[in-house]
Design a protein around this motif. Sequence first.
Motif, PDB file in Angstrom:
ATOM      1  N   ALA A  92       0.827  -1.211   0.000  1.00  0.00           N
ATOM      2  CA  ALA A  92       0.000   0.000   0.000  1.00  0.00           C
ATOM      3  C   ALA A  92       0.859   1.259   0.000  1.00  0.00           C
ATOM      4  O   ALA A  92       0.539   2.241  -0.678  1.00  0.00           O
ATOM      5  CB  ALA A  92      -0.937  -0.006   1.213  1.00  0.00           C
ATOM      6  N   ALA A  93       1.955   1.231   0.750  1.00  0.00           N
ATOM      7  CA  ALA A  93       2.841   2.396   0.814  1.00  0.00           C
ATOM      8  C   ALA A  93       3.476   2.680  -0.545  1.00  0.00           C
ATOM      9  O   ALA A  93       3.573   3.842  -0.972  1.00  0.00           O
ATOM     10  CB  ALA A  93       3.921   2.171   1.868  1.00  0.00           C
ATOM     11  N   ILE A  94       3.907   1.633  -1.237  1.00  0.00           N
ATOM     12  CA  ILE A  94       4.530   1.820  -2.554  1.00  0.00           C
ATOM     13  C   ILE A  94       3.508   2.363  -3.555  1.00  0.00           C
ATOM     14  O   ILE A  94       3.806   3.262  -4.355  1.00  0.00           O
ATOM     15  CB  ILE A  94       5.133   0.496  -3.051  1.00  0.00           C
ATOM     16  N   ILE A  95       2.291   1.832  -3.506  1.00  0.00           N
ATOM     17  CA  ILE A  95       1.238   2.333  -4.396  1.00  0.00           C
ATOM     18  C   ILE A  95       0.969   3.806  -4.116  1.00  0.00           C
ATOM     19  O   ILE A  95       0.764   4.607  -5.040  1.00  0.00           O
ATOM     20  CB  ILE A  95      -0.054   1.505  -4.232  1.00  0.00           C
ATOM     21  N   THR A  96       0.997   4.191  -2.846  1.00  0.00           N
ATOM     22  CA  THR A  96       0.754   5.586  -2.474  1.00  0.00           C
ATOM     23  C   THR A  96       1.808   6.509  -3.073  1.00  0.00           C
ATOM     24  O   THR A  96       1.501   7.618  -3.521  1.00  0.00           O
ATOM     25  CB  THR A  96       0.728   5.730  -0.944  1.00  0.00           C
ATOM     26  N   THR A 136       7.069   2.233  -9.220  1.00  0.00           N
ATOM     27  CA  THR A 136       6.223   1.818  -8.087  1.00  0.00           C
ATOM     28  C   THR A 136       5.223   0.754  -8.527  1.00  0.00           C
ATOM     29  O   THR A 136       4.914  -0.165  -7.771  1.00  0.00           O
ATOM     30  CB  THR A 136       5.462   3.016  -7.484  1.00  0.00           C
ATOM     31  N   PHE A 137       4.748   0.869  -9.761  1.00  0.00           N
ATOM     32  CA  PHE A 137       3.812  -0.133 -10.278  1.00  0.00           C
ATOM     33  C   PHE A 137       4.491  -1.493 -10.398  1.00  0.00           C
ATOM     34  O   PHE A 137       3.874  -2.534 -10.156  1.00  0.00           O
ATOM     35  CB  PHE A 137       3.277   0.309 -11.642  1.00  0.00           C
ATOM     36  N   LEU A 138       5.756  -1.484 -10.766  1.00  0.00           N
ATOM     37  CA  LEU A 138       6.492  -2.744 -10.899  1.00  0.00           C
ATOM     38  C   LEU A 138       6.804  -3.349  -9.525  1.00  0.00           C
ATOM     39  O   LEU A 138       6.681  -4.564  -9.334  1.00  0.00           O
ATOM     40  CB  LEU A 138       7.788  -2.513 -11.671  1.00  0.00           C
ATOM     41  N   LEU A 139       7.179  -2.507  -8.585  1.00  0.00           N
ATOM     42  CA  LEU A 139       7.594  -3.018  -7.278  1.00  0.00           C
ATOM     43  C   LEU A 139       6.417  -3.362  -6.377  1.00  0.00           C
ATOM     44  O   LEU A 139       6.417  -4.420  -5.736  1.00  0.00           O
ATOM     45  CB  LEU A 139       8.487  -1.983  -6.581  1.00  0.00           C
ATOM     46  N   GLY A 140       5.412  -2.498  -6.308  1.00  0.00           N
ATOM     47  CA  GLY A 140       4.294  -2.723  -5.393  1.00  0.00           C
ATOM     48  C   GLY A 140       3.327  -3.785  -5.865  1.00  0.00           C
ATOM     49  O   GLY A 140       3.269  -4.887  -5.303  1.00  0.00           O
ATOM     50  N   PRO A 141       2.539  -3.488  -6.916  1.00  0.00           N
ATOM     51  CA  PRO A 141       1.539  -4.458  -7.389  1.00  0.00           C
ATOM     52  C   PRO A 141       2.123  -5.628  -8.178  1.00  0.00           C
ATOM     53  O   PRO A 141       1.375  -6.344  -8.843  1.00  0.00           O
ATOM     54  CB  PRO A 141       0.639  -3.592  -8.291  1.00  0.00           C
ATOM     55  N   SER A 142       3.432  -5.818  -8.120  1.00  0.00           N
ATOM     56  CA  SER A 142       4.047  -6.962  -8.804  1.00  0.00           C
ATOM     57  C   SER A 142       4.966  -7.732  -7.851  1.00  0.00           C
ATOM     58  O   SER A 142       4.619  -8.819  -7.394  1.00  0.00           O
ATOM     59  CB  SER A 142       4.820  -6.499 -10.041  1.00  0.00           C
TER      60      SER A 142
END
Length: 239
Positions: A92-96, A136-142
């Motif tokens: 959640a933090a990375i997505i933010t 962030t899209f690569l690291l968080g939701p992946s």
Amino acid sequence: MTATRKTALVAGVLFLITEVSAIAGLALYQPALTDPNYVGGAGADARVLLGALSELILVMSVIGTAVTLYPVIRRQNEGIALAHVAGRLLEAAIITVGIVSVLALVTLQQDGAAAGTDDGAIVAAGQVLVAVHDWTFLLGPSVVLGMNSLLLAYLVYRSQLVPRFIALLGLVGGPLVSTSAVAVLFGLYSPTSHTVSALPVFAWEVSFAVYLIVKGFKPSRITAHPTASDQPHPELSVA
């Protein structure tokens, strides 16, 4: 309806919300992420801001799934259950951070010209913000999502809270999407192919959510004994 059944229902709904809000957010972001002239043009600010709102809903839902499931899955393994909560918070933090980068891009589009900034500098700054979102899209939701899926799928597989073929989707899909994202990180894999590798983990989350909503948790050793929240309050009991 018992507290355990309510937990399953709420968790299932939250998982579906994560899927819908994630897809909606990414779709609504497209003008800002794909148009190289976004910061210098009229922009599609209302659409992009709606995407940011969708991703804020995603963040709250991601945290909600972990918090809701924790009282149940901790009965299987408290350490792994706590790791899952921590992982979801990290996700959640990375997505933010990605949301903030997109909001900053909108501000740049709105105020850059008024501040007298050189057009080339505006475009370069916009490219940096888009790159921040993409990472962030690569690291968080992946990457982080894959690890979280593996932890949760392992717990529900061992505890048999859902049919094992559903848990197997998470056990396979979680490591697959994380490995694929790491390969993209090092330039070994194309982003397009990475999207395909995310399908199993998507199937895991959707099937898990639907099962929880429709059926609830399967009877198992960790749901066989009611918790304190399942018991009637003494002060409400009739003598």
